[in-house]
Scaffold this active site. Sequence first.
Site, PDB file in Angstrom:
ATOM      1  N   LYS A 138     -15.084  -2.920   1.156  1.00 18.51           N
ATOM      2  CA  LYS A 138     -15.723  -1.634   0.830  1.00 18.51           C
ATOM      3  C   LYS A 138     -17.250  -1.678   0.886  1.00 18.51           C
ATOM      4  O   LYS A 138     -17.893  -0.664   1.041  1.00 18.51           O
ATOM      5  CB  LYS A 138     -15.313  -1.172  -0.577  1.00 18.51           C
ATOM      6  CG  LYS A 138     -13.874  -0.702  -0.685  1.00 18.51           C
ATOM      7  CD  LYS A 138     -13.638  -0.184  -2.097  1.00 18.51           C
ATOM      8  CE  LYS A 138     -12.224   0.279  -2.306  1.00 18.51           C
ATOM      9  NZ  LYS A 138     -12.037   0.970  -3.580  1.00 18.51           N
TER      10      LYS A 138
ATOM     11  N   THR B  49     -10.267  -0.839   1.861  1.00 14.64           N
ATOM     12  CA  THR B  49     -10.009  -1.367   0.524  1.00 14.64           C
ATOM     13  C   THR B  49     -10.553  -2.786   0.404  1.00 14.64           C
ATOM     14  O   THR B  49     -11.204  -3.301   1.329  1.00 14.64           O
ATOM     15  CB  THR B  49      -8.500  -1.243   0.171  1.00 14.64           C
ATOM     16  OG1 THR B  49      -8.343  -1.570  -1.209  1.00 14.64           O
ATOM     17  CG2 THR B  49      -7.614  -2.147   1.015  1.00 14.64           C
TER      18      THR B  49
ATOM     19  N   ALA C  63     -16.602  -2.916 -16.583  1.00 10.83           N
ATOM     20  CA  ALA C  63     -17.730  -2.736 -15.662  1.00 10.83           C
ATOM     21  C   ALA C  63     -17.410  -3.317 -14.288  1.00 10.83           C
ATOM     22  O   ALA C  63     -18.097  -4.212 -13.792  1.00 10.83           O
ATOM     23  CB  ALA C  63     -18.980  -3.380 -16.259  1.00 10.83           C
TER      24      ALA C  63
ATOM     25  N   SER D 122       0.812  -1.216   0.000  1.00 14.27           N
ATOM     26  CA  SER D 122       0.000   0.000   0.000  1.00 14.27           C
ATOM     27  C   SER D 122       0.848   1.271   0.000  1.00 14.27           C
ATOM     28  O   SER D 122       1.854   1.380   0.707  1.00 14.27           O
ATOM     29  CB  SER D 122      -0.899   0.012   1.234  1.00 14.27           C
ATOM     30  OG  SER D 122      -1.531   1.265   1.315  1.00 14.27           O
TER      31      SER D 122
ATOM     32  N   GLY E 112     -15.610  -2.493 -10.092  1.00 15.21           N
ATOM     33  CA  GLY E 112     -15.817  -1.617  -8.933  1.00 15.21           C
ATOM     34  C   GLY E 112     -15.321  -0.203  -9.186  1.00 15.21           C
ATOM     35  O   GLY E 112     -16.004   0.772  -8.836  1.00 15.21           O
ATOM     36  N   ALA E 113     -14.148  -0.056  -9.786  1.00 16.47           N
ATOM     37  CA  ALA E 113     -13.569   1.278  -9.988  1.00 16.47           C
ATOM     38  C   ALA E 113     -14.445   2.115 -10.933  1.00 16.47           C
ATOM     39  O   ALA E 113     -14.577   3.330 -10.756  1.00 16.47           O
ATOM     40  CB  ALA E 113     -12.158   1.159 -10.543  1.00 16.47           C
TER      41      ALA E 113
HETATM   42  P1  NAP Z   1     -11.609  -5.314 -11.698  1.00 14.03           P
HETATM   43  O1  NAP Z   1     -12.901  -5.384 -10.964  1.00 14.03           O
HETATM   44  O2  NAP Z   1     -10.627  -6.431 -11.578  1.00 14.03           O
HETATM   45  O3  NAP Z   1     -11.873  -5.108 -13.276  1.00 14.03           O
HETATM   46  C1  NAP Z   1     -12.693  -4.122 -13.776  1.00 14.03           C
HETATM   47  C2  NAP Z   1     -13.376  -4.590 -15.047  1.00 14.03           C
HETATM   48  O4  NAP Z   1     -12.429  -4.657 -16.106  1.00 14.03           O
HETATM   49  C3  NAP Z   1     -13.963  -5.985 -14.984  1.00 14.03           C
HETATM   50  O5  NAP Z   1     -15.184  -5.979 -14.296  1.00 14.03           O
HETATM   51  C4  NAP Z   1     -14.077  -6.323 -16.453  1.00 14.03           C
HETATM   52  O6  NAP Z   1     -15.255  -5.720 -16.980  1.00 14.03           O
HETATM   53  C5  NAP Z   1     -12.882  -5.598 -17.072  1.00 14.03           C
HETATM   54  N1  NAP Z   1     -11.787  -6.519 -17.359  1.00 14.03           N
HETATM   55  C6  NAP Z   1     -11.126  -7.305 -16.494  1.00 14.03           C
HETATM   56  N2  NAP Z   1     -10.179  -8.028 -17.131  1.00 14.03           N
HETATM   57  C7  NAP Z   1     -10.246  -7.674 -18.434  1.00 14.03           C
HETATM   58  C8  NAP Z   1      -9.545  -8.078 -19.604  1.00 14.03           C
HETATM   59  N3  NAP Z   1      -8.562  -8.967 -19.545  1.00 14.03           N
HETATM   60  N4  NAP Z   1      -9.890  -7.502 -20.779  1.00 14.03           N
HETATM   61  C9  NAP Z   1     -10.887  -6.570 -20.846  1.00 14.03           C
HETATM   62  N5  NAP Z   1     -11.586  -6.165 -19.766  1.00 14.03           N
HETATM   63  C10 NAP Z   1     -11.285  -6.706 -18.593  1.00 14.03           C
HETATM   64  O7  NAP Z   1     -10.847  -3.982 -11.267  1.00 14.03           O
HETATM   65  P2  NAP Z   1     -11.331  -2.658 -10.523  1.00 14.03           P
HETATM   66  O8  NAP Z   1     -11.229  -2.855  -9.068  1.00 14.03           O
HETATM   67  O9  NAP Z   1     -12.617  -2.188 -11.077  1.00 14.03           O
HETATM   68  O10 NAP Z   1     -10.109  -1.684 -10.938  1.00 14.03           O
HETATM   69  C11 NAP Z   1      -9.759  -1.487 -12.305  1.00 14.03           C
HETATM   70  C12 NAP Z   1      -8.361  -0.905 -12.398  1.00 14.03           C
HETATM   71  O11 NAP Z   1      -8.377   0.399 -11.843  1.00 14.03           O
HETATM   72  C13 NAP Z   1      -7.304  -1.674 -11.593  1.00 14.03           C
HETATM   73  O12 NAP Z   1      -6.153  -1.802 -12.376  1.00 14.03           O
HETATM   74  C14 NAP Z   1      -7.027  -0.815 -10.392  1.00 14.03           C
HETATM   75  O13 NAP Z   1      -5.693  -0.907  -9.948  1.00 14.03           O
HETATM   76  C15 NAP Z   1      -7.308   0.572 -10.947  1.00 14.03           C
HETATM   77  N6  NAP Z   1      -7.741   1.526  -9.921  1.00 14.03           N
HETATM   78  C16 NAP Z   1      -7.066   2.688  -9.795  1.00 14.03           C
HETATM   79  C17 NAP Z   1      -7.453   3.608  -8.852  1.00 14.03           C
HETATM   80  C18 NAP Z   1      -6.683   4.889  -8.705  1.00 14.03           C
HETATM   81  O14 NAP Z   1      -6.738   5.508  -7.624  1.00 14.03           O
HETATM   82  N7  NAP Z   1      -5.994   5.334  -9.732  1.00 14.03           N
HETATM   83  C19 NAP Z   1      -8.567   3.366  -8.027  1.00 14.03           C
HETATM   84  C20 NAP Z   1      -9.251   2.164  -8.189  1.00 14.03           C
HETATM   85  C21 NAP Z   1      -8.830   1.240  -9.140  1.00 14.03           C
HETATM   86  P3  NAP Z   1     -16.189  -6.462 -18.079  1.00 14.03           P
HETATM   87  O15 NAP Z   1     -16.254  -7.891 -17.646  1.00 14.03           O
HETATM   88  O16 NAP Z   1     -17.450  -5.730 -17.937  1.00 14.03           O
HETATM   89  O17 NAP Z   1     -15.551  -6.299 -19.411  1.00 14.03           O
END
Ligand code: NAP
Length: 273
Positions: free
Chosen positions: A65, A61, A126, A14, A128-129
């Site tokens: 959440k 986290t 689609a 973290s 959590g983020a």
């Molecule tokens: P997640 O739940 O693992 O994935 C988000 C969505 O991405 C999934 O529901 C899926 O949507 C799609 N996905 C996953 N694998 C894929 C692939 N191989 N190809 C295409 N689409 C794919 O992640 P999350 O928690 O929402 O976070 C997403 C990213 O944002 C992470 O990398 C995280 O580190 C980053 N993040 C950054 C911040 C920041 O402060 N900058 C904050 C939060 C998160 P579908 O099934 O609908 O296609």
Amino acid sequence: MKLFGLIGEKLGHSLSPDIHNKIFKDNNIDGLYNLFSVKSVFKNKIVESLKTLGVQGCNVTIPYKEVVMQQLDFISDEAKSIGAVNTIFIKDGKAYGYNTDYYGFGKMLERAKVKVEGKSFFVLGAGGAARSVLKYLEDNNAKTIVLVSRDKSKAAKKFKGFNINFMNYNELDEIKEEFALINATPCGMHPNINSAAVSEKIIKRFKVAIDIVYNPLETKFLKVAKSNGLKTVDGLFMLVGQGVKAEEIWNNIIVDSTTQEEIYESLKKKFSS
Ligand code: NAP
């Protein structure tokens, strides 16, 4: 001394202590920021434990959440709509929940001078983020918001409270010129740095590319976008911004832009590719 911390399951790498300790230092706050790794068996006692131990504020986290929401006395509007709380503030024995990813995303756009009102935004993934991203775009009057998913009907069910449109990647192939494309998938994140959720053919139809992934700082998605002349925004300031907003809630301060930029620069060194 005021006690703060991060609640989650696996907290090994973290960056939150770096963000919060710097804000404590610059604002003369006698604060201690701990990592609280909580086993699943205790997940229903998180807020009670914070109150018992006199912790003033916590970030939350994965995977807690959602489960903390039913333990809170008050939940902010944005956190209710998003369906997740990532910041808890304990005041006068009551627990208040917020979603500061929402504010972090907003601070990232403001810093990059990306205007939302009246513009079109396509969000990939689609998960959590995406919820915080979509809620912020909705609240700030984006003209069109499209959530792009590999499974459009599943996404439509998951996001049914949102006033947005849905597409799958084949339909995305059909679009013409649009404003901003946002990657909210984990594609391109370390160690899979050579992957991107969309091809160059799609990316070049946009003016702005935003990646909420920050490790590496310049993902493949952003590299391709930059080489096609798009304005690019990396995800690191969203992380900084969510921490800043949490401090503003906990300590009733305004974190100045110098501190915010110094945090961004010091974290940037960890992720530059
Ligand atoms: P997640 O739940 O693992 O994935 C988000 C969505 O991405 C999934 O529901 C899926 O949507 C799609 N996905 C996953 N694998 C894929 C692939 N191989 N190809 C295409 N689409 C794919 O992640 P999350 O928690 O929402 O976070 C997403 C990213 O944002 C992470 O990398 C995280 O580190 C980053 N993040 C950054 C911040 C920041 O402060 N900058 C904050 C939060 C998160 P579908 O099934 O609908 O296609």
